[in-house]
Write an enzyme that holds these catalytic residues in place. Structure first.
Site, PDB file in Angstrom:
ATOM      1  N   TRP A   1       0.836  -1.217   0.000  1.00 40.65           N
ATOM      2  CA  TRP A   1       0.000   0.000   0.000  1.00 40.65           C
ATOM      3  C   TRP A   1       0.865   1.259   0.000  1.00 40.65           C
ATOM      4  CZ3 TRP A   1      -4.265  -1.953  -1.398  1.00 40.65           C
ATOM      5  CH2 TRP A   1      -4.761  -3.127  -0.821  1.00 40.65           C
TER       6      TRP A   1
ATOM      7  N   ARG B   1     -30.167  22.057 -12.512  1.00 38.02           N
ATOM      8  CA  ARG B   1     -31.128  20.971 -12.649  1.00 38.02           C
ATOM      9  C   ARG B   1     -32.522  21.385 -12.137  1.00 38.02           C
ATOM     10  NH1 ARG B   1     -32.285  15.625 -14.510  1.00 38.02           N
ATOM     11  NH2 ARG B   1     -33.843  14.814 -13.087  1.00 38.02           N
TER      12      ARG B   1
ATOM     13  N   GLU C   1      -2.440   6.754   6.510  1.00 42.48           N
ATOM     14  CA  GLU C   1      -1.847   7.720   7.467  1.00 42.48           C
ATOM     15  C   GLU C   1      -2.576   7.658   8.815  1.00 42.48           C
ATOM     16  OE1 GLU C   1       0.515  10.531   6.642  1.00 42.48           O
ATOM     17  OE2 GLU C   1       0.586  10.405   4.476  1.00 42.48           O
TER      18      GLU C   1
END
Lengths: 403, 260
Positions: free
Chosen positions: A156, A270, A365
């Site tokens: 990772w 919208r 983290e």
């Protein structure tokens, strides 16, 4: 108390915003779909000095302060989290850790090319079976003559396949008095014999970035690669997180802002039932919540930047800023999708990417669960800051700007 | 080579103009260096990098216009001057061009003065030519390239971007050049430039400082500003069995609406 930004901060913000909006925003969807990092981004960030923004001029940096670093991260992640991830690992975990703990020789050899962006750095802490429990790191470093020999797997690791150097934590003491004494930090050239790296595909988010693994098989590094003293690895790793988490907090704040901006634009455009959806109070409630969270997250990270400028320990404040901003960015992105309705669920609009990108920062983290424990520890008095052998220096213009 | 670049502070291009109490208003839109002027600043910097010398950014505007000059300094201009005076508050282009020309004459004599092709707010596009006329220098406008520049022979050749194509024009220095966006790609400010600009003390010149005195009256004023009436658009779909039937219905509707 003065909350205003200086002219320097405002110009920094505009410069980084212009770069991210003009050069990255138009191409990010395509690279996110490809699950690859656009090859021009790292060289461009280097050329513009962003990769060395808050490092002293004498170490090849741009001499800006910690608030500028935060503002830059906010602007970068308002476009895409992968840009800010680069700052977290290159500036936060590797360059600033070297600034704080490295010897002059290490700064000369490693920090200068990192700050100039000629080399890329990453932080290599997590392993296939070790994340939050840093003290349990299994990668080993054994002294053999004048070298350390490294063996293990890191997992990772952002920029694993792009970085030249890794600030890496490994086990050096196999019978330590306390588990945290077992670790040491090294600056490792990833071109060394025995190092292999690769990218992880199929991630939920940060798809236009590089997240990968580093494998170390009998990698020999000179003993001068030891950063700090043997046994200081846990403290160094944690102080590296104080830098990295700050960039995560500031970046997540930018992600919340992006959610507000996208939602406001869409709500005004919208119409449903013959009215703009911005007229509906349930839509307004979502937007108000995002706008409020943005303001809170921003105040938290800017305060941390200010503390860092004064060299006041900020582990607690950084933890709060990171946890709050990342949780809030996930909520904001989810609400932004709700505002966008069906369109929010497709990559025709950016908000689905915001949601996917926001989730990772609640894990890396320090998971947000770990951050709760850290903060509870301070509140209950079971956790206290102890002076470090090497503190991050205060931002003093003379020190930062002299050659 | 001494180079001057004249810049203006304008609203961001995303800003929208509206009429509030008979006054044109951009609301609280962000103020920026006029986007067209970024190309002028870039060209001034490129010219300095090729020829040596210095670039001075010159601006007429209010207090806030100092930020536009700081942006120019952060991009790499060496010096900046702000012409600021209450008499310029309702200035038209004739007044501004007089002040800018007077400001240029007060600086170390330049060989080149750059302008952007226009300002995004007022969009008159005449400032470069007007300043050139006042200085008595050649005016080269809509410039998309500068293929030749000879400082010792004091000549310049430019390509002007016209609708029909490019016109090659040669002239003598000193000259006033206004540029279009095709000429370059403006750089971002550098961090070192930002630090320098943020600390810069920008000199301010009043009308008297540039030698303007007496009545400075604009020839133009805006006695009334009206917002265009909002027109509501209604969409109507015309359906039919085939194209000719749809066309027939369309014609009938257009006749009915007195469009044709």
């Amino acid at each position: 108390m003065d909350f205003s930004l200086t002219a320097e901060h405002e110009m920094t913000q505009k410069m980084v915003r212009d770069f991210a909006q003009k050069e990255v925003a138009p191409i990010i969807r395509e690279w996110d779909r490809k699950q690859e990092m656009a090859p021009e981004i790292l060289p461009r960030m280097a050329e513009l000095g962003i990769l060395g923004i808050c490092l002293p001029v004498r170490y090849g940096g741009q001499g800006m302060d910690f608030i500028s670093l935060g503002l830059a991260c906010e602007e970068l992640e308002a476009v895409d989290s992968t840009l800010r991830v680069t700052m977290s690992v290159h500036v936060g975990l590797s360059s600033l850790t070297l600034l704080q703990w490295g010897t002059e020789a290490q700064k000369e050899e490693f920090l200068i090319p990192l700050a100039k962006g000629e080399k890329i750095g990453c932080g290599a802490f997590s392993e296939p079976g070790v994340g939050s429990d840093v003290a349990n790191i299994q990668t080993t470093a054994k002294l053999d003559g004048s070298d350390y020999v490294l063996n293990g797997e890191k997992m990772w690791i952002s920029l694993a396949s792009k970085a030249d150097y890794a600030l890496l934590t490994a086990r050096t003491d196999f019978e330590p008095e306390r588990p945290t004494d077992a670790l040491s930090c090294f600056i490792v050239d990833l071109k060394s014999k025995g190092v292999s790296t690769g990218d992880i595909k199929g991630k939920l988010g940060v798809r236009a970035g590089s997240t990968g693994w580093i494998s170390l098989q009998d990698v020999r590094v000179p003993k001068e690669s030891l950063v700090g003293e043997a046994g200081e690895g846990f403290k160094i790793t944690m102080s590296g997180f104080d830098s990295g988490r700050y960039t995560v907090a500031a970046g997540a704040t930018g992600l919340i802002r992006a959610c507000v901006e996208a939602s406001v634009a869409y709500a005004n455009e919208r119409k449903t039932f013959g009215r703009s959806i911005a007229d509906y109070q349930l839509v307004q409630a979502k937007i108000a919540r995002m706008a409020q969270d943005y303001e809170i997250a921003r105040l938290l990270y800017l305060k941390v930047g200010w503390l860092k400028n004064q060299a006041v320990r900020n582990t607690l404040e950084t933890s709060m800023a990171k946890q709050f901003a990342t949780d809030a960015s996930f909520a904001a992105a989810s609400d932004a999708i709700a505002v966008h309705g069906g369109y929010g669920y497709s990559d025709e609009y950016p908000v689905e990417r915001y949601l996917r990108n926001s989730r990772g920062a609640m894990i890396y983290e320090g998971t947000n669960e770990i951050h709760s424990l850290i903060q509870a520890g301070y509140a209950l008095g079971t956790r206290k800051d102890r002076p470090l052998r090497r503190e991050m220096p205060a931002y003093e213009e003379d020190l930062w700007h002299s050659n | 080579m001494n180079i001057v670049v004249c810049v203006k502070q304008t609203t961001d291009t995303a800003a929208t103009l509206s009429v509030v109490d008979g006054e044109a208003s951009y609301g609280d839109a962000a103020l920026v260096l006029n986007p067209w002027d970024e190309y002028a600043v870039e060209q001034a910097l490129l010219t300095k990098e090729a020829e040596g010398g210095k670039v001075t950014a010159l601006c007429l505007g209010p207090d806030s216009a100092e930020d536009a000059l700081k942006q120019a300094l952060a991009m790499g201009c060496d010096e900046a001057v702000l012409i600021l005076d209450a008499v310029f508050e309702s200035a038209d282009t004739l007044v501004v061009s007089r002040a800018l020309a007077a400001g240029i004459e007060k600086l170390d004599p330049p060989e080149l003065v750059f302008f952007g092709k226009s300002a995004v707010d007022s969009d008159t596009g005449v400032m470069g030519p007007q300043v050139a006329r006042r200085l008595g220098w050649p005016s080269l406008n809509l410039v998309a390239a500068i293929p030749e520049l000879d400082a010792s022979a004091k000549t310049i050749t430019v390509e002007r971007l016209l609708e029909e194509g490019r016109q090659i024009v040669s002239g003598r220095l000193p000259a006033v050049v206004s540029v279009v966006k095709e000429i370059n790609e403006p750089r971002y400010p550098s961090f070192m430039g930002i630090r320098k600009a943020s600390k810069a003390e920008i000199p301010r010149w009043s009308a008297a400082d540039v030698g303007l005195s007496g009545q400075i009256q604009p020839a133009l004023s805006w006695p009334e500003i009206l917002a265009p009436e909002k027109s509501e658009a209604v969409c109507e779909l015309i359906e039919g069995g085939d194209a000719s039937e749809i066309a027939r219905k369309l014609v009938d509707r257009l006749v009915e609406e007195k469009v044709i």
